[in-house]
Design a protein around this motif. Sequence first.
Motif, PDB file in Angstrom:
ATOM      1  N   LEU A   1       0.817  -1.213   0.000  1.00 44.92           N
ATOM      2  CA  LEU A   1       0.000   0.000   0.000  1.00 44.92           C
ATOM      3  C   LEU A   1       0.852   1.265   0.000  1.00 44.92           C
ATOM      4  O   LEU A   1       0.327   2.363  -0.212  1.00 44.92           O
ATOM      5  N   LEU A   2       2.146   1.104   0.244  1.00 40.89           N
ATOM      6  CA  LEU A   2       3.048   2.251   0.374  1.00 40.89           C
ATOM      7  C   LEU A   2       4.109   2.312  -0.710  1.00 40.89           C
ATOM      8  O   LEU A   2       4.800   3.325  -0.841  1.00 40.89           O
ATOM      9  N   LEU A   3       4.277   1.239  -1.475  1.00 44.37           N
ATOM     10  CA  LEU A   3       5.377   1.146  -2.430  1.00 44.37           C
ATOM     11  C   LEU A   3       4.866   1.051  -3.865  1.00 44.37           C
ATOM     12  O   LEU A   3       3.753   0.584  -4.113  1.00 44.37           O
ATOM     13  N   ALA A   4       5.717   1.468  -4.800  1.00 42.54           N
ATOM     14  CA  ALA A   4       5.517   1.279  -6.238  1.00 42.54           C
ATOM     15  C   ALA A   4       4.119   1.744  -6.677  1.00 42.54           C
ATOM     16  O   ALA A   4       3.730   2.879  -6.422  1.00 42.54           O
ATOM     17  N   ASP A   5       3.348   0.844  -7.316  1.00 44.98           N
ATOM     18  CA  ASP A   5       2.030   1.214  -7.841  1.00 44.98           C
ATOM     19  C   ASP A   5       0.963   1.299  -6.770  1.00 44.98           C
ATOM     20  O   ASP A   5      -0.119   1.847  -7.009  1.00 44.98           O
ATOM     21  N   GLY A   6       1.236   0.733  -5.586  1.00 50.99           N
ATOM     22  CA  GLY A   6       0.219   0.619  -4.553  1.00 50.99           C
ATOM     23  C   GLY A   6      -0.473   1.912  -4.178  1.00 50.99           C
ATOM     24  O   GLY A   6      -1.711   1.988  -4.196  1.00 50.99           O
ATOM     25  N   PRO A   7       0.268   2.975  -3.817  1.00 49.27           N
ATOM     26  CA  PRO A   7      -0.407   4.202  -3.393  1.00 49.27           C
ATOM     27  C   PRO A   7      -1.320   4.792  -4.468  1.00 49.27           C
ATOM     28  O   PRO A   7      -2.387   5.326  -4.162  1.00 49.27           O
ATOM     29  N   GLY A   8      -0.905   4.698  -5.724  1.00 46.57           N
ATOM     30  CA  GLY A   8      -1.719   5.251  -6.796  1.00 46.57           C
ATOM     31  C   GLY A   8      -2.986   4.475  -7.062  1.00 46.57           C
ATOM     32  O   GLY A   8      -3.952   5.016  -7.605  1.00 46.57           O
ATOM     33  N   LEU A   9      -3.012   3.203  -6.688  1.00 47.49           N
ATOM     34  CA  LEU A   9      -4.183   2.365  -6.920  1.00 47.49           C
ATOM     35  C   LEU A   9      -5.060   2.214  -5.681  1.00 47.49           C
ATOM     36  O   LEU A   9      -6.231   1.866  -5.797  1.00 47.49           O
ATOM     37  N   ALA A  10      -4.517   2.466  -4.507  1.00 48.30           N
ATOM     38  CA  ALA A  10      -5.256   2.222  -3.266  1.00 48.30           C
ATOM     39  C   ALA A  10      -6.169   3.365  -2.874  1.00 48.30           C
ATOM     40  O   ALA A  10      -7.115   3.166  -2.104  1.00 48.30           O
ATOM     41  N   GLY A  11      -5.913   4.579  -3.347  1.00 47.63           N
ATOM     42  CA  GLY A  11      -6.699   5.722  -2.924  1.00 47.63           C
ATOM     43  C   GLY A  11      -6.496   6.015  -1.446  1.00 47.63           C
ATOM     44  O   GLY A  11      -5.412   5.800  -0.893  1.00 47.63           O
ATOM     45  N   GLU A  12      -7.525   6.492  -0.788  1.00 56.50           N
ATOM     46  CA  GLU A  12      -7.454   6.748   0.653  1.00 56.50           C
ATOM     47  C   GLU A  12      -7.404   5.411   1.380  1.00 56.50           C
ATOM     48  O   GLU A  12      -8.226   4.521   1.114  1.00 56.50           O
ATOM     49  N   VAL A  13      -6.469   5.261   2.311  1.00 55.93           N
ATOM     50  CA  VAL A  13      -6.303   3.989   3.023  1.00 55.93           C
ATOM     51  C   VAL A  13      -6.775   4.142   4.459  1.00 55.93           C
ATOM     52  O   VAL A  13      -6.375   5.070   5.170  1.00 55.93           O
ATOM     53  N   GLU A  14      -7.636   3.210   4.871  1.00 52.93           N
ATOM     54  CA  GLU A  14      -8.128   3.169   6.243  1.00 52.93           C
ATOM     55  C   GLU A  14      -7.706   1.842   6.873  1.00 52.93           C
ATOM     56  O   GLU A  14      -7.862   0.787   6.260  1.00 52.93           O
ATOM     57  N   VAL A  15      -7.156   1.905   8.080  1.00 47.56           N
ATOM     58  CA  VAL A  15      -6.784   0.695   8.807  1.00 47.56           C
ATOM     59  C   VAL A  15      -7.888   0.394   9.814  1.00 47.56           C
ATOM     60  O   VAL A  15      -8.173   1.212  10.691  1.00 47.56           O
ATOM     61  N   ALA A  16      -8.517  -0.774   9.678  1.00 45.82           N
ATOM     62  CA  ALA A  16      -9.606  -1.168  10.567  1.00 45.82           C
ATOM     63  C   ALA A  16      -9.086  -2.125  11.628  1.00 45.82           C
ATOM     64  O   ALA A  16      -8.390  -3.098  11.321  1.00 45.82           O
ATOM     65  N   ASP A  17      -9.426  -1.845  12.864  1.00 48.35           N
ATOM     66  CA  ASP A  17      -9.060  -2.717  13.986  1.00 48.35           C
ATOM     67  C   ASP A  17     -10.087  -3.837  14.094  1.00 48.35           C
ATOM     68  O   ASP A  17     -11.268  -3.590  14.350  1.00 48.35           O
ATOM     69  N   ILE A  18      -9.648  -5.073  13.872  1.00 47.17           N
ATOM     70  CA  ILE A  18     -10.570  -6.207  14.013  1.00 47.17           C
ATOM     71  C   ILE A  18     -10.105  -7.139  15.138  1.00 47.17           C
ATOM     72  O   ILE A  18     -10.469  -8.315  15.184  1.00 47.17           O
ATOM     73  N   GLY A  19      -9.288  -6.605  16.041  1.00 46.66           N
ATOM     74  CA  GLY A  19      -8.909  -7.344  17.232  1.00 46.66           C
ATOM     75  C   GLY A  19      -7.661  -8.190  17.107  1.00 46.66           C
ATOM     76  O   GLY A  19      -7.408  -9.038  17.965  1.00 46.66           O
ATOM     77  N   LEU A  20      -6.857  -7.956  16.075  1.00 46.88           N
ATOM     78  CA  LEU A  20      -5.613  -8.703  15.907  1.00 46.88           C
ATOM     79  C   LEU A  20      -4.462  -7.980  16.595  1.00 46.88           C
ATOM     80  O   LEU A  20      -4.419  -6.739  16.614  1.00 46.88           O
ATOM     81  N   ASP A  21      -3.524  -8.736  17.128  1.00 45.63           N
ATOM     82  CA  ASP A  21      -2.401  -8.176  17.883  1.00 45.63           C
ATOM     83  C   ASP A  21      -1.223  -7.922  16.947  1.00 45.63           C
ATOM     84  O   ASP A  21      -0.579  -8.855  16.473  1.00 45.63           O
ATOM     85  N   VAL A  22      -0.938  -6.650  16.679  1.00 45.98           N
ATOM     86  CA  VAL A  22       0.195  -6.292  15.825  1.00 45.98           C
ATOM     87  C   VAL A  22       1.283  -5.584  16.629  1.00 45.98           C
ATOM     88  O   VAL A  22       2.124  -4.884  16.077  1.00 45.98           O
TER      89      VAL A  22
END
Length: 456
Positions: free
Chosen positions: A153-174
């Motif tokens: 989502l941050l490299l190469a073609d990703g940012p141009g194709l992803a648009g606005e990025v939202e990170v959703a918390d679904i209860g996983l431990d990162v």
Amino acid sequence: MLAIVTPQEMGAIDAAAPEPVDVLIDRAGAAVARAALDLLGGAYGRRVVVLAGKGNNGADGRAAAARLEARGVRCQVLDAADLPASIGPVDLVIDAAYGTGFRGTFAAPDLVAGTPVLAVDIPSGVAGLTGEASGRPLRADRTITFAALKPGLLLADGPGLAGEVEVADIGLDVSGARTHLVEPWDVGAWLPERPRSTHKWKAAVWLVAGSPGMTGAAHLAAAAAQRSGAGYVRLSVPGGGHHVDAPVEVVVVPLEAAWWDAELIDGEERFGSLAVGPGLGTGVATAAAVRATVAGTSTPVVVDGDGLRALGDGAASAVGRRTTERPDVVLTPHDGEFEALAGHPPVADRFAAARDLAATTGAVVLLKGPTTVVAHPDGRVLASNAGDARLATAGTGDVLTGLVAGLLAQGMAPLEAAASAALLHGAAGALAWRRGLVAGDLVDHLPAAFDHVAGG
């Protein structure tokens, strides 16, 4: 900071979750449905098409469709393995065909112009590790990803194709993530306060840059160091004498044209940082002096431009001969300078590229790019995507050098100083003009960038 995890790391995080997969899918589907309703601007009577693959991504899309239908949205779920050539007029397309682990080529259906697209986790056809697109992905208006950002989502073609990025918390431990995206409030928290009793030598920078007749890079770096909060900036242009192009507040101290390292090291103990390299040239004697300076000083050092080419494949040797106990050399390469240091260009996984070079050299590595990646030898990585195409003009790298040096001189740890400089550098560009920006404009906008991250 926002956690960034690779697809492989995300798989391990999913596997370690205490909840069953169907619970996580239901949470992800709920998050996708909320984002869809936001894009739709309502529910009843809206028409949505969901592209759903056979994996968890498709399951997330199907779960979202079920929730949307319960709200009165008319949903059609299409099997990603058997997509039509085109999709007629609809109010929204949810791209849940393939996720971050996809391998191969994805050909998306044609859409009616202006149809909004919501991508689930990552636009289908974009590699989760590198951001490289294959085939014909859909360009999303928004991407909702789960638990953490993915490198793609941050490299190469990703940012141009992803648009606005939202990170959703679904209860996983990162919490175990070692890679993070820096946000403005992080930098605001890291910036040191200037005590009432401070004086100019508390944050002094010595810049060794430029060459006779070629002092533009030195001027920009010196000006940026000043605007970063350095109380005193000394500029030495080897062989340049006293009469060099420098901001009026900068103290110019000459150095010999060659073999200047001993003279420099002898006087560096009063300085909080040294910056070496912009515009120095590539002569044999200059290269030897750069290597000796990096190896012989005990002051934090930023090396950029010609200084990086001078170090070349000997960077690890020079850094390894330093007597300091912590990594306090910052290398700031673009792709060509990275190749001079590593012997090869950066790999597509730029997070791994910067991390490997940091481990090899023992220095903090700031790898410039649309997303700037800053790696510590211990494996920690910080990234900034604050910059945009306005920074792609001559001299902006010299501004970044001075900015890193100024933050180091104020006592910031090298990893945080480099990452903060990258974000402030991008923020200064974003505060300036959309067209016609030159490197000097970045310097002028740095005070406003500092106010921005400090909430001013």
